[in-house]
Every structure is written in structure tokens, then in C-alpha cells.
Scaffold this active site. Structure first.
Site, mmCIF file in Angstrom:
data_model
loop_
_atom_site.group_PDB
_atom_site.id
_atom_site.type_symbol
_atom_site.label_atom_id
_atom_site.label_comp_id
_atom_site.label_asym_id
_atom_site.label_seq_id
_atom_site.Cartn_x
_atom_site.Cartn_y
_atom_site.Cartn_z
ATOM 1 C CG ASP A 177 -2.048 0.829 0.970
ATOM 2 O OD1 ASP A 177 -2.360 1.581 -0.159
ATOM 3 O OD2 ASP A 177 -2.498 1.525 2.164
ATOM 4 N NE ARG B 35 -4.297 5.702 -5.579
ATOM 5 C CZ ARG B 35 -5.417 5.848 -5.815
ATOM 6 N NH1 ARG B 35 -5.991 6.193 -6.830
ATOM 7 N NH2 ARG B 35 -6.303 5.540 -4.645
ATOM 8 C CB SER C 25 -8.375 -4.669 -3.852
ATOM 9 O OG SER C 25 -8.869 -3.330 -4.170
ATOM 10 C CG ASP D 149 -13.025 -2.584 -2.666
ATOM 11 O OD1 ASP D 149 -14.017 -3.108 -3.073
ATOM 12 O OD2 ASP D 149 -12.894 -2.491 -1.610
ATOM 13 C CG ASN D 150 -7.169 -1.529 -5.799
ATOM 14 O OD1 ASN D 150 -6.225 -2.161 -5.338
ATOM 15 N ND2 ASN D 150 -7.635 -0.509 -5.022
ATOM 16 N NE ARG E 227 -8.500 0.800 5.059
ATOM 17 C CZ ARG E 227 -7.992 2.061 5.102
ATOM 18 N NH1 ARG E 227 -7.815 2.850 6.158
ATOM 19 N NH2 ARG E 227 -7.922 2.723 3.845
#
Length: 277
Positions: A52, A55, A97, A99-100, A232
Site C-alpha cells: 500500500d 500513489r 483489489s 475495489d481497485n 486495517r
């Protein structure tokens, strides 16, 4: 061209010396950590890595967004080498993911292009073959370009017979989706065996779900590292992480250093894992 003033030269020289001293201190600390981690001996049997901060690293460094992802891909190669050097048996790296998939199309296209490039590079990487690393892409890959899927399938095929380290690349991956897919697979198997839905429900156990997860033959992760300061899981291996130890690191993924890696492992080695007992 006007020459720098003497004071400027002195300041630059002092800065260079400070940087060298700092680098030497970090190197010395890294070597000490490495000795301590190796001497302790207890290492994760399955390491989960949530990559993570690509960006944000680019933004903080004044770089283009896509370059952050490119540097992050290079970092994954470094971390693979660190795992091989320590003899960690299995690792799962979360690259993309579910979601990505809703991100800007240009960014997503760049990530998938990087994925194809890295898959093709790993397929011919001497380290992969010398260490007999079995590589597998896990997740939902519907909608991926055909050339990306072909690169992933070629990498899996060329390493399918290896019995060394297990490397799972979680791409198009989500923990909830994995559990749903596992339940579907189990129910379909029960139907083929001639069982009714009621019979399948009454006989259902956690082991049935575990048997149909994307990487069912890999032990559950005992240690999970997430970079970028986020505290998380965001859906990473939800089923398998019930007894995992977690480590959250403030540094963005592209800036993740070997000293950060070793510090995380030393922290893991100092924990008492009781598994609810």
C-alpha cells in the site's frame, strides 16, 4: 559560470558527510537486525504483504502517479529476494483489489500493463527457477485483457511443478469475494455428489470452506505486513487471517527498506502466539 561561494561548498560537503554517516549507521543497524533475526530462527511460514502507498509515495516525491506503481513493482522484486534469502516458505502479495477495479481507467491500464510485464519477467527470472518457486495468481480475473491473462497463465504453467517457495500474487482479489467463491464451489461439489441443499447445509464445516479457497494448499498466513500507515486489512485473506499476527508500517510501499522488513520480523519473533489457548 559563477563558482559556488565557499560557504555553499562547506554546507554541501557537510551534508554529504552527514548522509554518508547516516547511511553507514543504517547499514550497521540492518546488519545487526539480520543477525538477530537469523539467530532467533522462528520465521513466518506464510507471509502476507499488503503493498500500500504507491500513489502517495509518488505524490510526496513529486512524481507521476504511474511511476509510483512502477517503483512499487521493483520493490516487490527486492522483497522476494529478502524472503528467499531467509528461507520463508510462502508469501502472498496483494497487488490489486477488487475495489481497485473502479479506479481511473488510465491508472488501471498501467497497473495491468505492469502486471503483464512482471509476470513475463518472473517466468524467466533465474531466481524463480533456481529456488523452484511456484507462482500462482489468485483472485477474480474476469475482464482482464487477454494478453495479461496469457502472461499469468504462462508463469503459472512454467512453475507449476516446483516444490520450493510458494508465491501467491493476489490480483483482482477481495477476501469477501474469495469466501463467496469458496461457498459456491463447495455447493456445486455437493450437487455433483448428489446431495441436497439441506444435506449440504447440515454437514457444512469450516474445513469445507477452507478446501475451496484460492490457495487452499498454502498454510494460513501467520504474519501480515501492511505498509503506508493504514491500520486495517481491507479484505485481505479474511478467512485465513483469523490467527495471523499483524504489523503496520508507516512507510509507503516503494520506500519499504530491508531494515523495515527485518524490524517487522524481529517484532513477530517477540510475540507469543497462543491461538486462543
Amino acid at each position: 559560470m559563477k563558482s559556488p561561494a565557499p560557504a555553499t561548498i562547506i554546507l554541501r560537503t557537510a551534508q554529504t558527510i552527514r548522509n554518508r554517516v547516516r547511511g553507514a549507521l543504517v547499514w550497521g543497524y540492518e546488519q545487526r537486525l539480520s543477525r538477530e533475526v537469523r539467530a532467533h530462527g522462528r520465521l513466518p511460514q506464510h507471509l502476507g504483504l499488503i503493498l500500500d502507498g504507491n500513489r502517495r509515495f509518488a505524490r510526496a516525491s513529486g512524481l507521476q502517479r504511474e511511476l509510483g506503481h512502477s517503483i512499487g513493482a521493483d520493490k516487490a522484486h527486492e522483497v522476494l529476494q529478502w524472503c528467499l534469502e531467509l528461507g520463508i516458505p510462502a508469501a502472498t502479495i496483494w497487488v490489486l483489489s477488487t475495489d481497485n477495479k473502479g479506479r481511473d481507467p488510465q491508472e488501471l491500464a498501467h497497473i495491468l500493463s505492469l502486471l503483464e510485464k512482471e509476470a513475463r519477467a518472473l517466468a524467466t527470472d533465474p531466481r524463480i527457477h533456481a529456488n523452484r518457486v511456484r507462482v500462482r495468481a489468485i483472485g477474480q480475473h474476469d475482464g482482464f485483457p487477454a494478453h495479461v491473462l496469457a502472461a499469468l497463465k504462462d508463469l503459472e504453467a512454467k512453475t507449476a511443478h516446483y516444490d520450493g517457495m510458494r508465491l501467491n500474487i493476489a490480483v483482482g482479489y477481495g477476501g469477501r469475494e474469495e469466501i463467496v467463491d469458496a461457498v459456491k464451489a463447495h455447493l456445486q461439489a455437493q450437487e455433483r455428489a448428489g446431495h441436497t441443499l439441506t444435506q449440504a447445509a447440515e454437514a457444512l464445516t469450516p474445513d469445507h470452506i477452507s478446501a475451496h479457497l484460492y490457495a487452499a494448499d498454502t498454510p494460513d498466513p501467520d504474519f501480515i505486513i501492511r505498509t503506508s500507515g493504514e491500520i486495517r486489512l481491507s479484505g485481505f485473506m479474511l478467512w485465513q487471517s483469523v490467527y495471523s499476527e499483524y504489523y503496520f508500517c508507516d512507510v509507503y510501499w516503494p520506500g519499504f527498506r530491508r531494515v523495515d522488513f527485518l524490524r517487522a520480523l524481529r517484532d513477530y519473533q517477540g510475540r507469543d502466539r497462543r491461538f486462543g489457548r
